[in-house]
Design a protein around this motif. Structure first.
Motif, PDB file in Angstrom:
ATOM      1  N   PHE A  21     -27.956 -38.661 -27.018  1.00 49.95           N
ATOM      2  CA  PHE A  21     -27.486 -40.028 -26.818  1.00 49.95           C
ATOM      3  C   PHE A  21     -27.543 -40.752 -28.153  1.00 49.95           C
ATOM      4  CE2 PHE A  21     -28.221 -44.493 -25.484  1.00 49.95           C
ATOM      5  CZ  PHE A  21     -27.091 -44.672 -24.705  1.00 49.95           C
ATOM      6  N   GLY A  22     -26.610 -41.672 -28.396  1.00 46.87           N
ATOM      7  CA  GLY A  22     -26.435 -42.250 -29.726  1.00 46.87           C
ATOM      8  C   GLY A  22     -27.565 -43.097 -30.256  1.00 46.87           C
ATOM      9  N   ILE A  23     -28.397 -43.647 -29.366  1.00 48.18           N
ATOM     10  CA  ILE A  23     -29.513 -44.500 -29.796  1.00 48.18           C
ATOM     11  C   ILE A  23     -30.826 -43.755 -29.577  1.00 48.18           C
ATOM     12  CG2 ILE A  23     -30.735 -46.684 -29.403  1.00 48.18           C
ATOM     13  CD1 ILE A  23     -28.074 -47.845 -28.378  1.00 48.18           C
ATOM     14  N   TRP A  24     -31.582 -43.582 -30.633  1.00 47.32           N
ATOM     15  CA  TRP A  24     -32.929 -42.989 -30.512  1.00 47.32           C
ATOM     16  C   TRP A  24     -33.882 -44.030 -29.920  1.00 47.32           C
ATOM     17  CZ3 TRP A  24     -37.233 -44.192 -34.004  1.00 47.32           C
ATOM     18  CH2 TRP A  24     -38.374 -43.437 -33.738  1.00 47.32           C
ATOM     19  N   LYS A  25     -34.084 -45.091 -30.659  1.00 48.68           N
ATOM     20  CA  LYS A  25     -34.822 -46.264 -30.185  1.00 48.68           C
ATOM     21  C   LYS A  25     -34.160 -47.495 -30.788  1.00 48.68           C
ATOM     22  CE  LYS A  25     -39.593 -44.356 -30.226  1.00 48.68           C
ATOM     23  NZ  LYS A  25     -40.916 -44.541 -30.879  1.00 48.68           N
TER      24      LYS A  25
ATOM     25  N   PRO B 202     -40.009 -50.551 -34.988  1.00 47.92           N
ATOM     26  CA  PRO B 202     -39.439 -50.990 -36.271  1.00 47.92           C
ATOM     27  C   PRO B 202     -38.576 -49.929 -36.947  1.00 47.92           C
ATOM     28  CG  PRO B 202     -41.752 -51.595 -36.119  1.00 47.92           C
ATOM     29  CD  PRO B 202     -41.468 -50.720 -34.946  1.00 47.92           C
ATOM     30  N   GLN B 203     -38.809 -48.652 -36.620  1.00 42.54           N
ATOM     31  CA  GLN B 203     -38.016 -47.575 -37.213  1.00 42.54           C
ATOM     32  C   GLN B 203     -36.694 -47.332 -36.470  1.00 42.54           C
ATOM     33  OE1 GLN B 203     -40.151 -43.944 -38.243  1.00 42.54           O
ATOM     34  NE2 GLN B 203     -42.099 -45.034 -38.085  1.00 42.54           N
TER      35      GLN B 203
END
Length: 520
Positions: A259-263, A269-270
């Motif tokens: 999926f395109g978003i990790w966090k 903050p990372q």
């Protein structure tokens, strides 16, 4: 100050547009240009279950020919959509999406994966075998599942979620089984890579609960939080597979399309400057960790949003992943299926997609794209397939190098000859010399270059590549020559990870003159 900021922004925009336009005129010699060929519910191929063997083959050849025209050089072929098989050498039953009935073999018999590999390789395309590791059933219809399906032989390995059966990743025997299934393909087929998509633990559905508490109690390995344990389970599979795949075939590529978003940055903050769902908390998939640890050879995040999507802007995610690729390859998963097919007006413009490709090329840490899916390109929405063929992918391209897998180039071809026949110029050559350090198995394919009279012999210019194919065929016919012109040809050898040899001795030939002149 406001005026100065306005001028600075305008200048940056002008520089970006100028760079993008300049980039469009330069075709990279190495670029990953992939497309997903989805077989689940017959999204791309075959167009419906139960077609004859000839119809299936004809459809696949037509599909490949169109992608070859578009400039695609890699096929992500879905061979295990729901704990079933699109290949003959399998413990699992034949897929219902192939023959119409799970467990029923093609008639007349053939092996779709072997057929696909051969057809891809003769067109200079890599084939990455795309597995869905945990999905055991897609529609929840028990009556369509064959009697020897693993869900019936090992029911304790599965939990139900949204009416579908999924492997329980928390069971060590499940991870061992999936590892065995994939290694079977690695050992028995000449694939170029093993590929996963974004399906690990299921996407959350309101009112649904993952039934893995018992497995957590038995196999928690001292991990106190069940969510951390789920991420550990996925990590274990990825790590084990990476070690196993490379132990069996050191040159084999292993990649994942998360999926395109990790966090999101609001969560960590990372994380990326986005406000959407995520893989870390939502799917228990720590995709950043897999790259950082070097467990995957490429990461292929699905960035199916536009530049204008406020919650997940395309450029913000490309930038984030490029800063977190840790020296591994980064291929951007692009949503071709969205072109002119959503309410989002930004996808109604043909420039949305081309801007994305241009943006990728401006980032040296982005090595290419993979498009979802095959049908979306072949349908040519807003003329995008023609734009790829005539502009962005107008020249051939080799896959990017993975020097951590193999950095030793093969030996060059021997005895290049060219003769004129009634169709054009027929080239032939001999296989490279075998040495103690560079064995016979280093020869896996060839590249043919052609140069016009007086033209610099520049092998870095993609427009000079006239043919790429994988296999031991040592001849090629150039039917694109013109009467009265003189051409210089050279051929190079490719190995399995596409390291390229020095060029052969050049051969010069004048068309329709009867004169050939091998250059000393």
């Amino acid at each position: 100050m406001k005026f100065f900021n306005y001028l600075s922004s305008a200048l940056l925009l002008t520089l970006f547009l100028n760079n993008a336009q300049a980039q469009q005129s330069i075709i990279p010699k190495r670029e990953f240009r992939g497309v997903w060929v989805a077989t689940v519910v017959n999204i791309d191929w075959p167009t419906k279950p139960g077609l004859t063997t000839k119809q299936q083959k004809d459809e696949f050849i037509k599909l490949l020919n169109e992608h070859q025209r578009q400039g695609i050089n890699a096929i992500m072929f879905q061979i295990r959509p729901a704990t079933d098989a699109f290949y003959a050498k399998s413990e699992e039953p034949w897929s219902q999406y192939l023959t119409g009935k799970q467990g029923q073999a093609p008639n007349p018999f053939y092996d779709p994966l072997q057929f696909a590999i051969e057809e891809c390789h003769k067109r200079g395309m890599e084939l990455h075998a795309w597995f869905n590791p945990y999905r055991a059933s897609f529609d929840g219809k028990e009556e369509t599942i064959s009697a020897n399906h693993i869900t019936k032989n090992k029911p304790e390995w599965f939990f139900k979620y949204d009416g579908k059966k999924l492997f329980n990743p928390g069971l060590p025997e499940v991870r061992a089984y999936i590892n065995k299934i994939i290694l079977n393909v690695v050992d028995n087929y000449d694939i170029d890579g093993v590929h996963f998509d974004d399906y690990f633990y299921p996407y959350a559905i309101k009112g649904q609960v993952i039934d893995d508490t018992e497995a957590f109690i038995l196999h928690n390995n001292g991990i106190k939080d069940i969510k951390d344990w789920r991420r550990y389970n996925v990590d274990e599979l990825i790590h084990q597979l990476s070690d196993s795949i490379h132990a069996h075939k050191a040159y084999m590529k292993f990649g994942i399309s998360p999926f395109g978003i990790w966090k999101n940055k609001s969560q960590d903050p990372q994380g990326s400057e986005t406000f959407g769902g995520d893989s870390y908390y939502g799917l228990y998939a720590d995709s950043k960790k897999w790259v950082q640890k070097g467990w995957v050879d490429y990461i292929n995040p699905q960035i199916y949003w536009s530049f204008e999507t406020k919650a997940a802007p395309y450029n913000k995610l490309v930038d984030w992943w490029s800063e977190n690729s840790f020296g591994r390859h980064l291929y951007i998963g692009q949503g071709a299926y969205r072109i002119n097919a959503t309410k989002d007006l930004s996808w109604k413009s043909p420039t949305q997609f081309t801007r994305q490709i241009s943006y990728n090329r401006l980032n040296s840490r982005v090595q290419g794209s993979v498009f979802f899916s095959s049908k979306s390109l072949t349908n040519n929405p807003l003329g995008i397939a023609d734009t790829l063929a005539n502009k962005y992918y107008r020249s051939l391209s080799l896959p990017p190098l993975m020097l951590w897998l193999d950095s030793v180039a093969p030996n060059k071809p021997q005895n290049l000859l060219a003769v004129e026949d009634d169709k054009g110029i027929l080239l032939s050559w001999k296989l490279p010399l075998v040495s103690k350090t560079i064995g016979k198995d280093k020869t896996y394919g060839f590249v043919v270059y052609r140069f016009n009279e007086g033209e610099e012999m520049n092998l870095d210019n993609a427009s000079n590549m006239k043919a790429i194919y994988y296999g031991d065929i040592t001849s090629w016919e150039d039917r694109g020559v013109e009467k009265g012109k003189t051409y210089t040809y050279v051929v190079t050898t490719l190995d399995r990870v596409k390291n390229e040899s020095e060029p052969s001795t050049p051969f010069i030939i004048s068309v329709k003159t009867g004169k050939t002149n091998p250059k000393p």
